[in-house]
Design an enzyme around this catalytic site. Structure first.
Site, PDB file in Angstrom:
ATOM      1  N   HIS A  58      -3.707  -9.359   3.835  1.00  0.00           N
ATOM      2  CA  HIS A  58      -5.295  -9.531   4.017  1.00  0.00           C
ATOM      3  C   HIS A  58      -5.429 -10.118   5.238  1.00  0.00           C
ATOM      4  CE1 HIS A  58      -6.441  -8.728  -0.484  1.00  0.00           C
ATOM      5  NE2 HIS A  58      -6.125  -7.729   0.240  1.00  0.00           N
TER       6      HIS A  58
ATOM      7  N   HIS B 222      -3.387   3.025  -6.401  1.00  0.00           N
ATOM      8  CA  HIS B 222      -3.873   1.974  -5.554  1.00  0.00           C
ATOM      9  C   HIS B 222      -3.927   0.880  -6.724  1.00  0.00           C
ATOM     10  CE1 HIS B 222      -5.318  -0.388  -2.487  1.00  0.00           C
ATOM     11  NE2 HIS B 222      -6.421  -0.864  -3.120  1.00  0.00           N
TER      12      HIS B 222
ATOM     13  N   ARG C 216      -1.386  -2.182  -6.904  1.00  0.00           N
ATOM     14  CA  ARG C 216      -1.581  -3.278  -5.947  1.00  0.00           C
ATOM     15  C   ARG C 216      -2.358  -4.156  -6.458  1.00  0.00           C
ATOM     16  NH1 ARG C 216      -1.582  -4.524  -0.491  1.00  0.00           N
ATOM     17  NH2 ARG C 216      -3.350  -5.370   0.459  1.00  0.00           N
TER      18      ARG C 216
ATOM     19  N   TYR D 119     -10.325 -10.534  -5.619  1.00  0.00           N
ATOM     20  CA  TYR D 119      -9.359 -10.734  -6.830  1.00  0.00           C
ATOM     21  C   TYR D 119      -9.805 -12.030  -7.366  1.00  0.00           C
ATOM     22  CZ  TYR D 119      -6.578  -6.971  -5.108  1.00  0.00           C
ATOM     23  OH  TYR D 119      -5.788  -5.879  -4.847  1.00  0.00           O
TER      24      TYR D 119
ATOM     25  N   ARG E 286       0.707  -1.230  -0.163  1.00  0.00           N
ATOM     26  CA  ARG E 286      -0.002   0.110  -0.068  1.00  0.00           C
ATOM     27  C   ARG E 286       0.920   1.294   0.191  1.00  0.00           C
ATOM     28  NH1 ARG E 286      -2.020  -3.493   4.098  1.00  0.00           N
ATOM     29  NH2 ARG E 286      -4.074  -4.475   3.659  1.00  0.00           N
TER      30      ARG E 286
ATOM     31  N   LYS F 174      -2.785  -1.041   8.625  1.00  0.00           N
ATOM     32  CA  LYS F 174      -4.148  -1.219   8.438  1.00  0.00           C
ATOM     33  C   LYS F 174      -4.814  -2.479   9.453  1.00  0.00           C
ATOM     34  CE  LYS F 174      -7.883  -1.249   5.300  1.00  0.00           C
ATOM     35  NZ  LYS F 174      -8.277  -1.642   3.806  1.00  0.00           N
TER      36      LYS F 174
END
Length: 369
Positions: free
Chosen positions: A340, A314, A317, A350, A202, A240
């Site tokens: 994740h 972004h 990514r 995805y 990120r 995050k």
């Protein structure tokens, strides 16, 4: 017993109003009346006065005060950029609409009417409206916790359906074309975008990287922090989620590119009279850390005289994930690399990029005929 007769013939009223929330001591009063009738009347009046005071206190809290309660808690419990986003969203879309409202009278219907008001503006996407409604619900949750209202009127308001936009990403040949559009003397930008494409980090994670986060022996990057700018202040926080704390394996050519940029950065810092060390931010080019805005704007700038369609920062990514899928990597590997929280998150975001397995299966049936 709330009323009892004393030995001298008078009557004592004993009324409890619960417990002090700080000291834990019982809040009570024990006035004396001459007769039982007077005592019962006194008891009724005391209870009514107490309930009237509670009602007035609840009604005294307006929506702006309630919002300030929520934002104070949000500022303590959340990351600075999230708090800033919440504050902006409330001031932009919520505060004026509810500023004169009576919190005690807002029902589910008023909330639905507000959502219809947002839809009628024709300027907000369903995703934006859902985000606004989620914030409004948190504000009313605060009202419930503060015992200002009994129930959250936003409860059971369904989210608006979302239309998933086609995910944009660059294939390897498009990324190579982009890198070749960047002048060779602009090493920082070439390094930044290459790192983004080959790691899927990120932007906040990348801009928080320092040189001591790179392990040249193990060929890994230690991702343990993220950063943002809030009202002119550079703030470094934890990533995050807890799963975002991870180590990313990197290839040899990327390590060499990073090392080359490090030598160029040292020369730049010497010219500017800035101390350079292993604690220097990797993508810093002046006396303060970099903002992500410049890296976002430069994508369009470098693409402007080419046929290459720009993507968002972004989307690098997304491009990395598309690259991994094309190489045959599985969901678990991608999930760990991206940081994740679960494999399901990776699949939800995805999964559509994976080759159609049904088509592969159908093609194999030709061998039977």
């Amino acid at each position: 017993m709330a009323v009892k007769k004393l030995k001298d013939g008078t009557w004592q009223v004993d009324v409890s109003f619960g417990f002090d929330p700080i000291t834990g001591e019982r809040i009570r009063t024990r006035p004396i009346a001459k007769t039982k009738k007077e005592a019962l009347a006194l008891e009724a009046n005391l209870r009514k006065e107490y309930e009237d005071i509670r009602a007035r206190n609840k009604n005294a809290v307006g929506f702006s005060t309630l919002t300030s309660y929520y934002l104070k808690t949000c500022k303590i419990d959340s990351k600075p950029n999230y708090f800033q986003n919440q504050e902006y969203l409330i001031n932009k879309h919520i505060a004026d609409y509810f500023k004169k409202s009576d919190l005690q009278k807002i029902s589910h219907r008023e909330i639905i009417n507000y959502r219809e008001h947002l839809i009628d503006l024709n300027t907000l996407s369903n995703k934006s409206i859902n985000n606004i409604m989620a914030t409004l619900s948190k504000i009313f949750d605060t009202a419930v916790h503060e015992e200002i209202i009994k129930a959250n009127p936003c409860k059971n308001v369904k989210r608006l359906p979302l239309t998933r936009n086609k995910m944009k990403f660059w294939r390897p040949e498009e990324f190579k074309e982009f890198i070749n559009l960047i002048p060779k003397d602009q090493v920082m930008f070439r390094t930044f975008y290459t790192l983004a494409f080959l790691t899927g980090l990120r932007s906040g994670e990348m801009l928080a990287l320092q040189w001591n986060d790179i392990d040249k022996i193990l060929k890994e990057i230690d991702v343990r922090k993220s950063c943002t700018w809030v009202k002119g202040e550079f703030i470094v926080t934890v990533p995050k989620t807890k799963n975002s704390i991870r180590r990313i394996s990197v290839n040899e050519k990327l390590l060499k590119l990073l090392e080359y940029w490090k030598t160029q950065q040292k020369k730049l810092f010497e010219e500017l009279g800035i101390l350079h060390s292993d604690e220097t931010y990797i993508f810093q080019y002046k006396d303060i850390p970099s903002r992500k805005d410049i890296f976002s704007r430069k994508i369009k700038y470098f693409c402007k005289d080419s046929n290459l369609e720009p993507i968002r920062l972004h989307d690098f990514r997304h491009s990395h994930v598309a690259l991994l899928i094309n190489q045959g990597e599985d969901y678990i590997t991608i999930k760990e690399r991206l940081g994740h929280g679960s494999v399901q998150t990776t699949i939800d975001v995805y999964g559509h990029l994976y080759p159609n397995k049904q088509k592969e299966m159908a093609d194999k049936l030709d061998d039977l005929l």
